[in-house]
Write an enzyme that holds these catalytic residues in place. Structure first.
Site, short mmCIF file in Angstrom:
data_model
loop_
_atom_site.label_atom_id
_atom_site.label_comp_id
_atom_site.label_asym_id
_atom_site.label_seq_id
_atom_site.Cartn_x
_atom_site.Cartn_y
_atom_site.Cartn_z
N ARG A 144 14.15 -27.46 -30.14
CA ARG A 144 14.59 -27.39 -31.84
C ARG A 144 13.64 -26.42 -32.68
O ARG A 144 12.90 -27.19 -33.41
CB ARG A 144 13.52 -29.43 -31.52
N GLN A 149 19.44 -24.39 -33.61
CA GLN A 149 19.90 -25.50 -34.49
C GLN A 149 21.44 -25.74 -33.74
O GLN A 149 21.93 -27.17 -33.78
CB GLN A 149 19.77 -25.73 -35.76
N ASP A 152 22.23 -26.85 -30.46
CA ASP A 152 21.26 -28.59 -30.40
C ASP A 152 22.21 -29.40 -30.07
O ASP A 152 22.75 -30.32 -30.60
CB ASP A 152 20.37 -28.94 -31.50
N SER A 155 20.83 -33.00 -30.56
CA SER A 155 20.73 -33.59 -31.54
C SER A 155 22.69 -34.00 -31.75
O SER A 155 22.81 -35.26 -32.20
CB SER A 155 20.29 -32.15 -32.75
N TYR A 248 7.19 -33.58 -31.48
CA TYR A 248 7.25 -35.03 -31.30
C TYR A 248 6.61 -35.83 -31.18
O TYR A 248 5.86 -35.31 -31.21
CB TYR A 248 8.27 -34.65 -29.56
P1 NAD Z 1 13.94 -38.91 -29.83
O1 NAD Z 1 14.51 -39.23 -29.22
O2 NAD Z 1 12.54 -37.75 -28.36
O3 NAD Z 1 12.88 -39.67 -29.69
C1 NAD Z 1 13.41 -40.97 -30.94
C2 NAD Z 1 12.09 -40.89 -32.47
O4 NAD Z 1 10.75 -41.76 -31.43
C3 NAD Z 1 10.77 -39.45 -32.92
O5 NAD Z 1 11.42 -40.05 -33.73
C4 NAD Z 1 9.52 -40.33 -32.45
O6 NAD Z 1 8.93 -39.94 -33.42
C5 NAD Z 1 9.69 -41.62 -31.49
N1 NAD Z 1 9.13 -42.49 -31.03
C6 NAD Z 1 8.39 -42.50 -30.04
N2 NAD Z 1 7.29 -43.48 -29.53
C7 NAD Z 1 7.49 -44.25 -30.24
C8 NAD Z 1 6.98 -45.36 -30.78
N3 NAD Z 1 6.12 -46.07 -30.03
N4 NAD Z 1 7.23 -46.39 -31.86
C9 NAD Z 1 8.04 -45.95 -32.81
N5 NAD Z 1 8.71 -44.61 -32.95
C10 NAD Z 1 8.19 -43.67 -31.94
O7 NAD Z 1 13.60 -38.03 -30.99
P2 NAD Z 1 14.65 -36.62 -31.16
O8 NAD Z 1 15.82 -37.54 -32.54
O9 NAD Z 1 15.35 -35.96 -29.90
O10 NAD Z 1 13.46 -35.65 -32.27
C11 NAD Z 1 11.98 -35.60 -32.28
C12 NAD Z 1 12.22 -34.57 -32.93
O11 NAD Z 1 12.27 -33.29 -32.77
C13 NAD Z 1 11.45 -35.48 -34.77
O12 NAD Z 1 10.33 -34.57 -34.99
C14 NAD Z 1 12.62 -34.26 -35.33
O13 NAD Z 1 13.13 -34.17 -36.43
C15 NAD Z 1 12.84 -32.91 -34.23
N6 NAD Z 1 13.94 -31.75 -34.56
C16 NAD Z 1 13.84 -30.86 -34.94
C17 NAD Z 1 15.34 -30.58 -34.23
C18 NAD Z 1 15.22 -28.94 -35.05
O14 NAD Z 1 14.46 -28.12 -36.35
N7 NAD Z 1 16.33 -27.96 -35.14
C19 NAD Z 1 16.16 -30.58 -34.10
C20 NAD Z 1 16.45 -32.30 -34.11
C21 NAD Z 1 15.18 -32.53 -34.12
#
Ligand code: NAD
Length: 398
Positions: A144, A149, A152, A155, A248
């Site tokens: 990520r 991006q 990805d 996403s 994460y």
């Molecule tokens: P994910 O599918 O792994 O998880 C979904 C969400 O659940 C996350 O926001 C996580 O913090 C939350 N979560 C986990 N345990 C929890 C709990 N006990 N209670 C409440 N919430 C909980 O996450 P994702 O959507 O794949 O995103 C993961 C990270 O990657 C985020 O920080 C996101 O901003 C980041 N991201 C970055 C990029 C990039 O920079 N290119 C792209 C996509 C995502």
């Protein structure tokens, strides 16, 4: 043999002639039940053909996503009526779902397969790719980072999942979502609670807001608060901040888990629709809504548990089923992105196009070492080795 393989065109020469053969990309029809997506769309076919590839699409591969064969043919793809026509001489295979052992057995040694690989649940297929010297890139391991991006796929597909979950919640809710002022009285807006404000959660928030609901959201990463507020939703400020490696969430301690469930309960009890998306990579989803909490919910309330496939955020969730408990409908959907296959296929194909640009490089060659950070991270199997350490450990029972 040179240290690189020419990608868009492979040049063979004998003393008299030079023959240029375009590198063939094959796109099979997905056969997992319920899968409507396809790994390529006509718009991207055109671009890849302009870059020098030959694209073959299996007959009817795009039908489920409303890209019929004639659209692919008009874009310049060749339609293959059977697997051997599709795969004979193909260098790269693009897929949505992981290949089965039978799929792998149809590939020539050295073929490159790119797609979601769901390694923990496909160890047999991974062993077969290793033994048959197939190279496999798992899109779920694309890091990520900003540079990645555009490729990805986690996403792009999670965005669709969040959208569909919000629509599904509205569709199953016995209430209007927006506030209405009518001659028959004023209707109060519904309250939607989103647990987990990552990619899918943020899209669910935006969609529920567009439908006029009051939206509340919670995430263990406090950094998510700013993004939630920017979408016009209320962020539930709890005392936990569990930002872990790579942005994460980390797993909560047992004490934190109890605290979280207690704190979340009050918001759960006042919600009409709850969409849960909480996940921790590589682990079972955390339970945020216990069966006791479900009993405190409003009759007619709906839970859409997007974590159903990894164990569920609600204790009562059953993957692939809808159940009613205490008047609450608990839906455990599977493969939500496949419900909007036209656009998810389009986004996925563009992710693959970007990935190919990186894999092949401007000079038109595929390196053998895959030292680029993105390629190295997503390389699952290569040259008879399982390159992804956690998968290798899982396979050796470690
Ligand atoms: P994910 O599918 O792994 O998880 C979904 C969400 O659940 C996350 O926001 C996580 O913090 C939350 N979560 C986990 N345990 C929890 C709990 N006990 N209670 C409440 N919430 C909980 O996450 P994702 O959507 O794949 O995103 C993961 C990270 O990657 C985020 O920080 C996101 O901003 C980041 N991201 C970055 C990029 C990039 O920079 N290119 C792209 C996509 C995502």
């Amino acid at each position: 043999m040179s240290s690189t393989i020419t990608a868009q065109t492979e040049t063979t020469s004998d003393q008299k002639n030079q023959v240029t053969i375009p590198v063939v990309i094959a796109v099979p029809k997905e056969h997992v039940q319920g899968e409507q997506r396809v790994a390529m769309v006509p718009e991207v076919v055109q671009k890849l053909i302009r870059s020098g590839y030959e694209i073959r699409i299996e007959h009817n591969a795009g039908t489920g996503a409303f890209y019929p064969d004639d659209m692919f043919a008009a874009a310049g793809a060749k339609i293959a009526s059977n697997p051997s026509e599709l795969l004979d001489g193909a260098r790269i295979v693009l897929r949505v779902q992981p290949p089965s052992v039978a799929d792998i057995d149809q590939l020539a040694e050295g073929s490159i397969v790119i797609g979601f690989m769901n390694p923990a649940n496909n160890l047999g297929a991974i062993a077969r790719m290793r033994d048959r010297k197939i190279t496999a890139f798992a899109l779920e391991f694309v890091p990520r980072i900003s540079r990645a991006q555009s490729m990805d796929a986690l996403s792009s597909q999670a965005t669709a999942g969040g959208y569909v979950a919000a629509i599904m919640g509205a569709d199953n809710c016995p209430k209007f979502l927006p506030m209405l002022t009518t001659a028959a009285g004023t209707i109060r807006p519904a309250t939607v609670l989103i647990l987990g404000a990552g990619v899918a959660g943020l899209m669910a928030i935006a969609t529920a807001r567009r439908l006029g609901a009051i939206v509340e959201a919670y995430d263990v990463r406090r950094a998510a608060g700013e993004q939630v507020r920017r979408l016009g939703a209320k962020f539930l400020e709890l005392e936990i901040n569990a930002e872990g490696q790579g942005g994460y969430a980390r797993e909560l301690t047992p004490e934190e888990k109890v605290k979280e469930q207690q704190m979340v309960s009050a918001a759960v009890a006042r919600a009409d629709i709850i969409i849960t998306t909480a996940a921790i990579p590589g682990r079972k989803a955390p339970v945020l809504i216990t069966k006791e909490t479900v009993a405190t919910m409003r009759p007619g309330a709906v839970i859409i548990d997007m974590a159903a496939e990894s164990g569920g955020n609600c204790e009562l969730t059953q993957a692939g089923k809808s159940i009613r408990e205490h008047g609450v409908l608990i839906i455990g959907p599977q493969n939500l992105p496949a419900r909007v296959p036209f656009h998810t296929s389009q986004m996925y194909a563009k992710n693959l196009q970007s990935f190919l640009t990186l894999l092949v490089g401007k000079d038109g060659a595929i390196g053998r070492e895959f030292t680029d950070e993105i390629l190295a991270a997503s390389l699952l199997v290569h040259a008879g080795e399982v390159c992804h350490k956690p998968t290798r450990e899982l396979m050796s029972g470690g």
